[in-house]
Design an enzyme around this catalytic site. Structure first.
Site, mmCIF file in Angstrom:
data_model
loop_
_atom_site.group_PDB
_atom_site.id
_atom_site.type_symbol
_atom_site.label_atom_id
_atom_site.label_comp_id
_atom_site.label_asym_id
_atom_site.label_seq_id
_atom_site.Cartn_x
_atom_site.Cartn_y
_atom_site.Cartn_z
ATOM 1 N N SER A 115 0.794 -1.225 0.000
ATOM 2 C CA SER A 115 0.000 0.000 0.000
ATOM 3 C C SER A 115 0.825 1.272 0.000
ATOM 4 C CB SER A 115 -0.970 -0.048 1.180
ATOM 5 O OG SER A 115 -1.873 1.010 1.083
ATOM 6 N N HIS A 116 0.664 2.058 1.067
ATOM 7 C CA HIS A 116 1.328 3.358 1.146
ATOM 8 C C HIS A 116 2.749 3.251 1.701
ATOM 9 C CE1 HIS A 116 -0.613 2.171 4.779
ATOM 10 N NE2 HIS A 116 0.196 2.940 5.465
ATOM 11 N N ARG A 289 -6.218 4.633 -1.623
ATOM 12 C CA ARG A 289 -6.408 5.825 -0.772
ATOM 13 C C ARG A 289 -6.531 7.084 -1.611
ATOM 14 N NH1 ARG A 289 -2.871 5.429 4.704
ATOM 15 N NH2 ARG A 289 -3.371 3.265 5.162
#
Ligand code: G16
Length: 555
Positions: A115-116, A289
């Site tokens: 992810s991030h 996101r």
């Protein structure tokens, strides 16, 4: 000649417990012999793959993605799958995987992403299994996978050589059980078509041609190709309205986390005074996101969810209204106020998108959101960064149609004037030694019985608890989902340890106060929450126990 299936003996690892969203570790950890294979086999054993099933596979393009995909293909062939659908080049955003699982009705999907979290050889890697509805596997599956991973003794793999995942089309192979096909699909097209079916593209096109300027930052991550196709090719935005749109294996050395700290290039552009674009947005490593900005203005994810819910009927896909909304517990109660006015249910779940799946499948909610920059709807079963950006653009386009102006800040000001403002901030302390972080949490919990009734200036503690969630659809219960200090006036402080970090512990402090007075709505959140921030420090003894004075990230 048909390919051979081999069973390989292996030793179990004891640290393959999935976190908030799958298994995330350093790349080097994943590179240990059999580490990935053990986890993949534990998943296949747990979900009991029916003969002839198909699997969707894709990742955010970070270092190790391509290697992991080849391993998963070989293991899928050996475990009864007859087809693997892969995004071209091994790339698929997380919401795109969710969509592909649903559209092609595959048995499940594997998402390769941390992810991030930063990427590259010294960065992070991750793997997550999604089920047939397109959503992350629920806890009962992830717990069973973890149990399996601790006792696994062998995994199965087919002796396939490297499969071409760069050319769109199919490669077929013979196995003892019949044909096995790897289908490489365009990573972008199906998803872009889905977006075009949900939003009013002609209205957004008109807005983008009206002198309204936008800047989308893909942060060198997976949404780059999607953004180019959607914003530039389909909506006619100029090329300079997108930035950092070529996915890189290490995100060009950056931290692909769309917040005010890590999306600093975009933040500089959006806070450049009068010359700033009218609208700005960024998404993270795997595209689930989103951060929304106006000209010199930041929209908290909690407020963003509330605005989307309040304006949903402006969007073609939600023109008939929304069934209900859900938010994670630490997310502010802004959306609750909208739900109350719309007379629709609002659910409060633990952190983790997987908790929304049952509610969406049961038709109880249409929109969901989290303070951690996640928002989405029942069009997929993941949070969806570009969907949120398009939702905002569609709202702005409708405002432009009706009033000739389109301002993010104005939308927020009007929203707060109608519903009041849930002033909100999150303070993250990253990379704390695990023991020190646990000490902080224990110290807070030790005060549970003495805190109720105590005053801190104007704030009087009403109750404190550890949040538990009872899933009304499948009856499951999840405990220890965050420590809440709730005050008499509805304000609250929540302390929680992140389940997505890979280094030490990340302690999150979530602060919220309600402000009905419109003359106070312009205040900076840190200023408005100063007293609660002080109380959080006092209750947790964070500085004393960790040596930390200031948060790593303030949202
Ligand atoms: C994941 C989950 C989200 C969660 C977020 C933060 O996001 O999918 O549901 O809110 O982590 O979790 P934590 O506070 O435990 O770090 P992502 O974008 O990392 O997949």
């Amino acid at each position: 000649m048909s390919m051979q299936i081999h069973s390989i003996f292996t030793q179990a690892f004891n640290d393959q417990k999935p976190g908030t969203s799958g298994l995330r570790k350093k790349v080097k950890w994943f590179q240990q012999p059999n580490y990935l294979e053990n986890f993949v086999q534990s998943i296949f054993d747990t979900v009991a793959v029916p003969a002839g099933a198909s699997l969707t596979v894709g990742g955010d393009g970070r270092y190790y993605n391509r290697h992991a995909i080849q391993i998963i293909i070989r293991m899928a062939a050996a475990n009864g799958f007859s087809r693997v659908i892969v995004g071209q080049g091994g790339i698929l955003s997380t919401p795109a995987v969710s969509h592909i699982i649903r559209q092609y009705k595959t048995f499940g999907g594997m998402i390769l992403s941390a992810s991030h979290n930063p990427g590259g050889i010294d960065g992070d890697f991750g793997i997550k299994y999604n089920i047939q509805n397109g959503g992350s596997a629920p806890e009962k599956i992830t717990e069973a996978v973890y149990a399996k991973s601790k006792t696994i003794t062998q995994y199965r793999v087919a002796d396939l050589t490297e499969v071409d995942i760069d050319t769109i089309g199919e490669s077929s192979f013979e196995t003892a059980n019949g044909a096995f096909t790897v289908q490489v699909i365009d990573a972008v097209e199906d998803y872009a078509n889905l977006m075009e079916s949900l939003f009013d593209f002609p209205a957004i096109k008109t807005l983008l041609n009206s002198g309204f300027s936008m800047k989308f930052d893909a942060m060198h991550a997976v949404t780059g190709p999607y953004a180019r196709e959607i914003f530039v090719n389909r909506l006619g935005a100029p090329e300079n309205s997108i930035m950092n749109c070529v996915p890189s294996e290490d995100f060009a050395g950056g931290h692909p986390d769309p917040n005010l700290t890590y999306a600093e290039d975009l933040v500089k552009i959006m806070f450049a005074g009068e010359s700033a674009p009218d609208f700005g947005a960024a998404s993270d490593g795997d595209g689930d996101r989103n951060m929304i900005l106006g000209k010199n203005f930041f929209v908290t994810p909690s407020d963003s969810l509330a605005v989307l819910a309040a304006n949903a009927t402006l969007i073609p896909a939600y023109a008939n209204g929304i069934a209900g909304v859900a938010r994670s517990m630490p997310t502010s109660g802004a959306v609750d106020r909208v739900a109350q006015q719309l007379n629709i249910p609002c659910y409060e779940t633990p952190t983790g998108w997987k908790f929304f799946g049952n509610l969406m499948d049961a038709g109880k909610v249409t929109l969901c959101g989290e303070e951690s920059f996640g928002t989405s709807s029942n069009h997929v079963r993941e949070k969806d960064g570009l969907w949120a950006v398009l939702f905002w653009l569609n709202i702005l386009a409708r405002h432009y149609q009706s009033s000739g102006t389109a301002s993010v800040q104005e939308i927020l000001m009007k929203h707060w004037a109608t519903y009041g403002r849930n002033v909100y901030s999150r303070h993250d302390f990253e990379g704390i030694p695990i023991e020190a972080a646990n000490n902080v949490m224990q110290h807070i919990k030790a005060q549970f019985s003495s805190l109720p009734g105590q005053s801190f200036g104007d704030y009087v503690v009403k109750t404190c608890d550890d949040f538990s969630y009872h899933d009304s659809i499948d009856g499951s219960v999840s405990h220890n989902q965050g420590t809440r200090i709730l005050f008499e006036d509805g304000s609250r402080i929540v302390f929680r340890l992140s389940g997505t970090g890979t280094e030490g512990a990340t302690l999150r402090i979530y602060l919220e106060a309600f402000e009905p007075d419109t003359t106070q709505h312009h205040l900076d959140a840190q200023e408005a929450l100063a007293k609660l921030i002080e109380i959080a420090g006092q209750l947790s003894l964070l500085t004393e126990k960790t040596g930390r004075f200031t948060p790593t990230v303030i949202t």
